[in-house]
Design a protein around this motif. Structure first.
Motif, PDB file in Angstrom:
ATOM      1  N   GLU A  87      79.301   5.714  -3.149  1.00  0.00           N
ATOM      2  CA  GLU A  87      78.638   4.821  -2.193  1.00  0.00           C
ATOM      3  C   GLU A  87      77.156   4.701  -2.499  1.00  0.00           C
ATOM      4  O   GLU A  87      76.584   3.610  -2.488  1.00  0.00           O
ATOM      5  CB  GLU A  87      78.842   5.330  -0.762  1.00  0.00           C
ATOM      6  CG  GLU A  87      80.268   5.099  -0.283  1.00  0.00           C
ATOM      7  CD  GLU A  87      80.624   5.923   0.947  1.00  0.00           C
ATOM      8  OE1 GLU A  87      79.716   6.498   1.567  1.00  0.00           O
ATOM      9  OE2 GLU A  87      81.826   5.990   1.264  1.00  0.00           O
ATOM     10  N   ALA A 102      66.228   4.637   2.558  1.00  0.00           N
ATOM     11  CA  ALA A 102      66.244   5.980   3.151  1.00  0.00           C
ATOM     12  C   ALA A 102      67.336   6.757   2.433  1.00  0.00           C
ATOM     13  O   ALA A 102      68.443   6.247   2.243  1.00  0.00           O
ATOM     14  CB  ALA A 102      66.531   5.903   4.640  1.00  0.00           C
ATOM     15  N   VAL A 104      69.362  10.561   2.076  1.00  0.00           N
ATOM     16  CA  VAL A 104      69.648  11.941   2.438  1.00  0.00           C
ATOM     17  C   VAL A 104      70.274  12.546   1.196  1.00  0.00           C
ATOM     18  O   VAL A 104      71.191  11.956   0.614  1.00  0.00           O
ATOM     19  CB  VAL A 104      70.643  12.023   3.615  1.00  0.00           C
ATOM     20  CG1 VAL A 104      70.921  13.492   3.971  1.00  0.00           C
ATOM     21  CG2 VAL A 104      70.105  11.282   4.825  1.00  0.00           C
ATOM     22  N   SER A 125      73.634   9.964   0.864  1.00  0.00           N
ATOM     23  CA  SER A 125      73.694   8.594   1.379  1.00  0.00           C
ATOM     24  C   SER A 125      72.391   7.876   1.066  1.00  0.00           C
ATOM     25  O   SER A 125      71.336   8.501   0.981  1.00  0.00           O
ATOM     26  CB  SER A 125      73.928   8.597   2.891  1.00  0.00           C
ATOM     27  OG  SER A 125      72.771   9.047   3.552  1.00  0.00           O
ATOM     28  N   SER A 127      70.480   4.154   2.308  1.00  0.00           N
ATOM     29  CA  SER A 127      70.586   2.903   3.048  1.00  0.00           C
ATOM     30  C   SER A 127      69.269   2.145   2.961  1.00  0.00           C
ATOM     31  O   SER A 127      68.208   2.735   2.828  1.00  0.00           O
ATOM     32  CB  SER A 127      70.972   3.163   4.504  1.00  0.00           C
ATOM     33  OG  SER A 127      70.194   4.203   5.026  1.00  0.00           O
TER      34      SER A 127
ATOM     35  N   VAL B 179      70.844  10.798   9.967  1.00  0.00           N
ATOM     36  CA  VAL B 179      71.141  11.211   8.602  1.00  0.00           C
ATOM     37  C   VAL B 179      72.637  11.221   8.307  1.00  0.00           C
ATOM     38  O   VAL B 179      73.042  11.393   7.160  1.00  0.00           O
ATOM     39  CB  VAL B 179      70.548  12.597   8.280  1.00  0.00           C
ATOM     40  CG1 VAL B 179      69.022  12.546   8.283  1.00  0.00           C
ATOM     41  CG2 VAL B 179      71.048  13.658   9.256  1.00  0.00           C
ATOM     42  N   LYS B 266      77.124   2.279   9.362  1.00  0.00           N
ATOM     43  CA  LYS B 266      76.297   3.139   8.505  1.00  0.00           C
ATOM     44  C   LYS B 266      75.160   2.339   7.897  1.00  0.00           C
ATOM     45  O   LYS B 266      74.009   2.758   7.892  1.00  0.00           O
ATOM     46  CB  LYS B 266      77.144   3.742   7.377  1.00  0.00           C
ATOM     47  CG  LYS B 266      77.977   4.930   7.821  1.00  0.00           C
ATOM     48  CD  LYS B 266      78.686   5.542   6.615  1.00  0.00           C
ATOM     49  CE  LYS B 266      79.425   6.816   7.013  1.00  0.00           C
ATOM     50  NZ  LYS B 266      80.277   7.309   5.915  1.00  0.00           N
ATOM     51  N   GLU B 267      75.518   1.167   7.357  1.00  0.00           N
ATOM     52  CA  GLU B 267      74.523   0.330   6.715  1.00  0.00           C
ATOM     53  C   GLU B 267      73.425  -0.068   7.697  1.00  0.00           C
ATOM     54  O   GLU B 267      72.259  -0.128   7.362  1.00  0.00           O
ATOM     55  CB  GLU B 267      75.229  -0.922   6.188  1.00  0.00           C
ATOM     56  CG  GLU B 267      74.526  -1.599   5.049  1.00  0.00           C
ATOM     57  CD  GLU B 267      75.355  -2.788   4.561  1.00  0.00           C
ATOM     58  OE1 GLU B 267      76.521  -2.570   4.182  1.00  0.00           O
ATOM     59  OE2 GLU B 267      74.824  -3.910   4.586  1.00  0.00           O
ATOM     60  N   MET B 270      71.876   4.003   9.512  1.00  0.00           N
ATOM     61  CA  MET B 270      71.472   5.219   8.810  1.00  0.00           C
ATOM     62  C   MET B 270      70.059   5.123   8.263  1.00  0.00           C
ATOM     63  O   MET B 270      69.621   4.066   7.801  1.00  0.00           O
ATOM     64  CB  MET B 270      72.432   5.488   7.651  1.00  0.00           C
ATOM     65  CG  MET B 270      73.806   5.898   8.116  1.00  0.00           C
ATOM     66  SD  MET B 270      74.047   7.664   8.088  1.00  0.00           S
ATOM     67  CE  MET B 270      74.034   7.942   6.330  1.00  0.00           C
ATOM     68  N   GLY B 271      69.373   6.264   8.312  1.00  0.00           N
ATOM     69  CA  GLY B 271      68.046   6.351   7.726  1.00  0.00           C
ATOM     70  C   GLY B 271      66.936   5.860   8.627  1.00  0.00           C
ATOM     71  O   GLY B 271      65.771   5.914   8.261  1.00  0.00           O
ATOM     72  N   LYS B 272      67.288   5.374   9.816  1.00  0.00           N
ATOM     73  CA  LYS B 272      66.272   4.897  10.747  1.00  0.00           C
ATOM     74  C   LYS B 272      66.051   5.935  11.850  1.00  0.00           C
ATOM     75  O   LYS B 272      66.876   6.813  12.047  1.00  0.00           O
ATOM     76  CB  LYS B 272      66.692   3.552  11.340  1.00  0.00           C
ATOM     77  CG  LYS B 272      66.728   2.477  10.261  1.00  0.00           C
ATOM     78  CD  LYS B 272      67.273   1.168  10.780  1.00  0.00           C
ATOM     79  CE  LYS B 272      67.397   0.175   9.620  1.00  0.00           C
ATOM     80  NZ  LYS B 272      68.246  -0.967   9.969  1.00  0.00           N
TER      81      LYS B 272
END
Ligand code: ZN
Lengths: 188, 311
Positions: A87, A102, A104, A125, A127, B179, B266-267, B270-272
């Motif tokens: 992914e 971002a 992880v 991951s 994104s 995360v 997820k898209e 995530m990461g925010k």
């Protein structure tokens, strides 16, 4: 049964990450978690990074193996993703560059023939995010790094290990943080 | 509850009356009744207790009079390992994964707090449902991983009561980057009987059933120092994910794969950075509000710049 505890994702700037080369295992057996100890004393088994993905290269010889560069105000992180991170590899190859991302991931080290240690990140991951999220990360990473620098005098086994190994120059890292924070002023 | 626990309890009760019965004697009698004569444990306890009452010439009235009423205890006071209590509480959550020795596990609460409960499979008690209130009689407090829980076993009973309880939980606030979004998030199906999420089209209790669609997110927020697991219900998932249950269903049917909804979430998320509030029930924060943090605080920036000055 001991409760499973998820590893916290540490905030470390690219420059400090690049200057890290002290890996250690917390425990004796083969399943003990591995950590990277950074010069300001972050004990990293997982990282959270937000930066700019500037380029991606396929460096695989047979299967696809991607190397991406993600930059923050202090330098850049190397991100490696192959068939075991499908992914993440897909985002690396398909997203338009440059892009705020971002990530992880887990820290990795590799020692060259010359004996230099190269650090990189194996993503769990990736994104695509926006610029505001990236700025928030810079502020957050600065705050965490300052806290660590200010704790370098603590009488604690890991801190002692760090100071002994890196002989950390606090001024060097204060300047790194200052530079990162100033970059947020300029973008206002 | 096994012979050992039951015997210990009987022994303790008798010692209140100044009678010291060797635990082995009690166990032996219980064991004989339950194993050899197939008497249910609750009946065996009664019978063995009565035997010793006669033996030591203690009046039943006196013995039971002082003991029959297991105390009704508020949830926040369930802090004594091994104490037998009655609890009036609402079932707040039933968890997905149960060990085969466990029939149901989750969280109950009353106006004073919340606690984990475990209904053991060998207790043969009726199932409870989320958001219903029950009178749990003769349950025992246990300590596990430094936390208290209540155990429902063979001697316990459950009675549904028609009453709604306002749950008293202190709400927590947590902030951090998202995360991870755990599996079991996105478009899921629940059992129409018991509301449990289906796994491969089957309910762990009711087997193959025609599921009812739902949306939820099990998210991990990480602030660099600690992680928080958060459970978002359908309404909040729709809000933060800018999606509706209907649009999620059509996404899934177009792709012939419900996992596209999870990918989409997820898209998107995530990461925010997010700030959430809600009561924390064991592992999960049951999210009541969630907002994305979209801008850093200028004052904090100036403070940090000042403190990063090289002295
Ligand atoms: Zn069911």
């Amino acid at each position: 049964m001991a409760a499973f505890v998820r590893e916290v994702a540490k905030r470390v700037f690219a420059q400090e990450f690049k200057e890290s080369n002290l890996m250690f295992k917390d425990g004796e057996d083969q399943y003990s978690p591995q950590y990277l100890l950074t010069p300001t004393g972050a004990k990293v088994n997982r990282l959270f990074i937000v930066g700019t993905l500037t380029e991606t290269e396929d460096i695989g010889t047979e299967a696809e193996f991607l190397r991406g560069r993600v930059s923050d105000p202090t330098g850049s992180f190397l991100i490696y993703a192959g068939q075991y991170q499908p992914e993440a590899a897909q985002v690396l190859s398909e997203c338009e560059k440059p892009a705020f991302v971002a990530i992880v991931g887990k820290p990795n080290t590799y020692t060259t023939d010359e004996g230099d240690v190269i650090t990189s990140v194996r993503p769990e991951s990736i994104s695509v995010v926006d610029g505001d999220t990236r700025d928030m990360w810079v502020l957050e990473a600065a705050k965490h790094t300052l806290n660590r620098i200010n704790s370098l005098d603590k009488d604690e086994p890991n801190i002692k290990k760090v100071v002994e190994h890196y002989n950390t120059d606090k001024k060097h890292y204060y300047e790194m943080v200052q530079q990162a924070l100033q970059s947020l002023k300029e973008t206002d | 509850m096994d012979e050992k626990e039951a015997a210990k309890e009987i022994k303790d009760r008798f010692s209140d009356f100044g009678v010291d019965i060797p635990q082995e004697d009690i166990e032996e009698r219980l064991e004989k009744l339950t194993s050899k004569f197939k008497v249910p444990m609750s009946e065996a306890r009664r019978s063995v207790t009565n035997y010793f009452l006669k033996e030591y010439n203690i009046s039943r009235g006196e013995f039971y009079g002082s003991q029959t009423e297991t105390p009704l205890v508020n949830v926040k006071d369930l802090v004594e390992d091994g104490k037998w209590v009655n609890v009036k509480a609402k079932v707040l959550q039933l968890w997905d994964n149960t060990h085969e020795s466990i029939s149901q596990v989750g969280i109950v609460g009353d106006s004073t707090g919340t606690i984990k409960f475990v209904k053991w499979a060998n207790a043969n008690l009726p199932d409870v449902e989320e958001n219903k209130t029950y009178y749990f009689r003769n349950v025992v407090v246990g300590e596990w991983n430094e936390k208290f829980q209540i155990n429902l076993n063979k001697t316990s009973s459950i009675e549904e009561i028609d009453e709604d309880i306002e749950i008293g939980t202190s709400s927590v606030t947590a902030s951090g980057a998202m995360v991870d979004i755990q599996s079991g998030s996105g478009l899921i199906k629940r059992c129409p009987e018991c509301n449990r999420p289906l796994s491969k089209g089957a309910c762990p209790e009711h087997g193959k059933v025609e599921g009812v669609y739902d949306l939820r997110i099990k998210a991990v927020l990480d602030d660099g120092e600690s992680v928080h697991e958060a459970l978002l219900n359908r309404e909040l998932t729709e809000y933060i994910g800018e999606i509706t249950l209907e649009s999620a269903k059509s996404m899934a049917s177009e792709a012939l794969d419900p996992s596209v909804v999870l990918d989409y979430l997820k898209e998107k998320l995530m990461g925010k950075y997010y700030t959430i509030t809600g009561p924390k029930l064991d592992r999960y924060i049951l999210v009541e509000t969630i907002e994305q943090q979209s801008r850093f605080d200028e004052n904090e920036l100036d403070e940090l710049i000042a403190s990063a000055e090289v002295v």
